[in-house]
Write a protein that holds these residues in place. Structure first.
Motif, PDB file in Angstrom:
ATOM      1  N   ASN A 111       0.832  -1.200   0.000  1.00  0.00           N
ATOM      2  CA  ASN A 111       0.000   0.000   0.000  1.00  0.00           C
ATOM      3  C   ASN A 111       0.871   1.256   0.000  1.00  0.00           C
ATOM      4  OD1 ASN A 111      -2.826  -1.068   0.316  1.00  0.00           O
ATOM      5  ND2 ASN A 111      -1.879  -2.013   2.119  1.00  0.00           N
ATOM      6  N   LYS A 112       0.613   2.128  -0.958  1.00  0.00           N
ATOM      7  CA  LYS A 112       1.391   3.366  -1.070  1.00  0.00           C
ATOM      8  C   LYS A 112       0.670   4.495  -0.347  1.00  0.00           C
ATOM      9  CE  LYS A 112       3.333   6.498  -4.562  1.00  0.00           C
ATOM     10  NZ  LYS A 112       3.448   6.733  -6.028  1.00  0.00           N
ATOM     11  N   VAL A 113       1.342   5.057   0.659  1.00  0.00           N
ATOM     12  CA  VAL A 113       0.756   6.128   1.467  1.00  0.00           C
ATOM     13  C   VAL A 113       1.679   7.354   1.423  1.00  0.00           C
ATOM     14  CG1 VAL A 113      -0.033   6.832   3.759  1.00  0.00           C
ATOM     15  CG2 VAL A 113      -0.322   4.452   3.019  1.00  0.00           C
ATOM     16  N   ILE A 114       1.147   8.460   0.910  1.00  0.00           N
ATOM     17  CA  ILE A 114       1.878   9.724   0.941  1.00  0.00           C
ATOM     18  C   ILE A 114       1.304  10.531   2.095  1.00  0.00           C
ATOM     19  CG2 ILE A 114       2.485  11.824  -0.324  1.00  0.00           C
ATOM     20  CD1 ILE A 114       2.019  10.246  -2.924  1.00  0.00           C
ATOM     21  N   THR A 115       2.166  10.918   3.022  1.00  0.00           N
ATOM     22  CA  THR A 115       1.715  11.538   4.273  1.00  0.00           C
ATOM     23  C   THR A 115       2.310  12.927   4.457  1.00  0.00           C
ATOM     24  OG1 THR A 115       1.567   9.362   5.345  1.00  0.00           O
ATOM     25  CG2 THR A 115       1.677  11.283   6.789  1.00  0.00           C
ATOM     26  N   PHE A 116       1.443  13.883   4.759  1.00  0.00           N
ATOM     27  CA  PHE A 116       1.873  15.222   5.155  1.00  0.00           C
ATOM     28  C   PHE A 116       1.575  15.334   6.647  1.00  0.00           C
ATOM     29  CE2 PHE A 116       1.271  15.464   0.662  1.00  0.00           C
ATOM     30  CZ  PHE A 116       2.219  16.368   0.206  1.00  0.00           C
ATOM     31  N   THR A 117       2.624  15.471   7.448  1.00  0.00           N
ATOM     32  CA  THR A 117       2.454  15.360   8.891  1.00  0.00           C
ATOM     33  C   THR A 117       3.338  16.335   9.657  1.00  0.00           C
ATOM     34  OG1 THR A 117       2.356  13.738  10.706  1.00  0.00           O
ATOM     35  CG2 THR A 117       4.213  13.565   9.181  1.00  0.00           C
ATOM     36  N   ASP A 118       3.008  16.513  10.926  1.00  0.00           N
ATOM     37  CA  ASP A 118       3.759  17.375  11.836  1.00  0.00           C
ATOM     38  C   ASP A 118       3.882  16.612  13.160  1.00  0.00           C
ATOM     39  OD1 ASP A 118       4.515  19.207  13.811  1.00  0.00           O
ATOM     40  OD2 ASP A 118       3.339  20.843  12.976  1.00  0.00           O
ATOM     41  N   PRO A 119       5.096  16.367  13.652  1.00  0.00           N
ATOM     42  CA  PRO A 119       5.262  15.570  14.871  1.00  0.00           C
ATOM     43  C   PRO A 119       4.620  16.175  16.119  1.00  0.00           C
ATOM     44  CG  PRO A 119       7.343  16.587  14.228  1.00  0.00           C
ATOM     45  CD  PRO A 119       6.398  16.774  13.092  1.00  0.00           C
ATOM     46  N   ASP A 120       4.285  17.459  16.102  1.00  0.00           N
ATOM     47  CA  ASP A 120       3.636  18.089  17.248  1.00  0.00           C
ATOM     48  C   ASP A 120       2.114  18.188  17.081  1.00  0.00           C
ATOM     49  OD1 ASP A 120       5.800  18.367  18.889  1.00  0.00           O
ATOM     50  OD2 ASP A 120       6.282  20.402  18.272  1.00  0.00           O
ATOM     51  N   CYS A 121       1.599  17.593  16.019  1.00  0.00           N
ATOM     52  CA  CYS A 121       0.162  17.591  15.763  1.00  0.00           C
ATOM     53  C   CYS A 121      -0.461  16.352  16.409  1.00  0.00           C
ATOM     54  CB  CYS A 121      -0.088  17.596  14.261  1.00  0.00           C
ATOM     55  SG  CYS A 121      -1.685  16.973  13.742  1.00  0.00           S
ATOM     56  N   PRO A 122      -1.383  16.502  17.381  1.00  0.00           N
ATOM     57  CA  PRO A 122      -1.952  15.341  18.081  1.00  0.00           C
ATOM     58  C   PRO A 122      -2.717  14.387  17.165  1.00  0.00           C
ATOM     59  CG  PRO A 122      -3.115  17.377  18.670  1.00  0.00           C
ATOM     60  CD  PRO A 122      -1.889  17.783  17.919  1.00  0.00           C
ATOM     61  N   PHE A 123      -3.366  14.924  16.140  1.00  0.00           N
ATOM     62  CA  PHE A 123      -4.105  14.057  15.216  1.00  0.00           C
ATOM     63  C   PHE A 123      -3.151  13.290  14.302  1.00  0.00           C
ATOM     64  CE2 PHE A 123      -7.133  17.421  16.331  1.00  0.00           C
ATOM     65  CZ  PHE A 123      -8.174  16.631  16.829  1.00  0.00           C
ATOM     66  N   CYS A 124      -1.981  13.882  14.044  1.00  0.00           N
ATOM     67  CA  CYS A 124      -0.948  13.182  13.278  1.00  0.00           C
ATOM     68  C   CYS A 124      -0.430  11.992  14.084  1.00  0.00           C
ATOM     69  CB  CYS A 124       0.212  14.119  12.950  1.00  0.00           C
ATOM     70  SG  CYS A 124      -0.236  15.512  11.896  1.00  0.00           S
ATOM     71  N   ARG A 125      -0.271  12.196  15.378  1.00  0.00           N
ATOM     72  CA  ARG A 125       0.195  11.112  16.251  1.00  0.00           C
ATOM     73  C   ARG A 125      -0.837   9.991  16.326  1.00  0.00           C
ATOM     74  NH1 ARG A 125       2.360  14.950  21.209  1.00  0.00           N
ATOM     75  NH2 ARG A 125       4.164  15.818  20.114  1.00  0.00           N
ATOM     76  N   LYS A 126      -2.091  10.369  16.355  1.00  0.00           N
ATOM     77  CA  LYS A 126      -3.169   9.373  16.385  1.00  0.00           C
ATOM     78  C   LYS A 126      -3.138   8.523  15.111  1.00  0.00           C
ATOM     79  CE  LYS A 126      -8.226   8.997  16.526  1.00  0.00           C
ATOM     80  NZ  LYS A 126      -9.505   9.769  16.527  1.00  0.00           N
ATOM     81  N   SER A 127      -2.928   9.164  13.969  1.00  0.00           N
ATOM     82  CA  SER A 127      -2.846   8.448  12.694  1.00  0.00           C
ATOM     83  C   SER A 127      -1.616   7.557  12.658  1.00  0.00           C
ATOM     84  CB  SER A 127      -2.795   9.445  11.531  1.00  0.00           C
ATOM     85  OG  SER A 127      -3.904  10.289  11.555  1.00  0.00           O
TER      86      SER A 127
END
Length: 232
Positions: A111-127
């Motif tokens: 599965n190919k997943v392209i992710t835009f994320t921020d390590p200080d974003c709580p919803f990013c951590r949940k994902s």
């Protein structure tokens, strides 16, 4: 009777083609009235008399040559959003041509997943907590320091680490990390590249995912799981 119907259909097509404005003229009209509006494409919409206008940041609006710009979605009588489908098509085309050479690659699954994320974003951590439990994905990370110096520090830690997967786990756990000023300075170019990619894709929030050809905005775990499991 058949000849009559054919004649009527021909006349309708001819009349609509005569009164439909060339898209070049429509674009010129919009630029004259709204000089600050950045246009990517102008095409005829499914609704006669309305034109679909896609801005350079990927937003869709509709234009009536009578001078009206319409913000909103076009829905069919069956409850299908034509606008949402077009938005997916536009995004899909952008992601299809996206250069992933500057992304951080994690994993080697089907599965190919392209992710835009921020390590200080709580919803990013949940994902991340959900995705990290799977071994069937290849993730391409674009790391966005939306939370300022704190995010930059964690992202730099990942970029300077030899074991990217382990470093990714550490920064997404919320723990503090130690990183040198030299490492942060070295990572500045990557910060700029990742932010530039996000801007070109019209992405202004995290997390945002593109999974097997489908856009997911936010930590919508049920939708992410459905797509990864082969759903629509």
């Amino acid at each position: 009777m058949k000849k009559y119907l054919f004649s009527v259909l021909f006349v309708l097509i001819f009349v609509s083609s005569v009164f439909a404005q060339p898209t070049e003229e429509v674009e010129k009209q919009i630029k004259t009235l709204f000089p600050n509006f950045s246009i990517s494409t102008v095409t005829e919409s499914p609704v006669p008399g309305l034109y679909e206008v896609v801005s350079k940041d990927g937003n869709i609006v509709y234009w009536s040559p009578k001078g009206y710009m319409i913000f909103g979605e076009i829905w069919t009588s069956t409850g299908k959003s034509i606008t949402a489908e077009r938005r997916q098509e536009i995004v899909a085309e952008k992601f299809k041509n996206l250069d992933l050479s500057d992304a951080v690659k994690i994993g080697n699954g089907k599965n190919k997943v392209i992710t835009f994320t921020d390590p200080d974003c709580p919803f990013c951590r949940k994902s991340y907590e959900f995705l990290s439990k799977r071994n069937d994905i290849t993730e391409y990370l674009f790391l966005l320091p939306f939370h300022g110096d704190s995010s930059k520090k964690k992202i730099a830690y990942l970029l300077c680490s030899k074991d990217k997967k382990q470093a990714y786990s550490e920064i997404m756990s919320g723990r503090e990390v130690s990183v040198s000023n030299e490492c942060i300075k070295k990572s500045e170019e990557t910060f700029k590249k990742h932010l530039s990619v996000a801007q070109s894709m019209g992405i202004g929030g995290t997390p945002t995912f593109y999974i097997n050809g489908k856009l997911v905005q936010g930590a919508n775990i049920p939708l992410i799981e459905n797509i990864l499991n082969g759903g629509k």
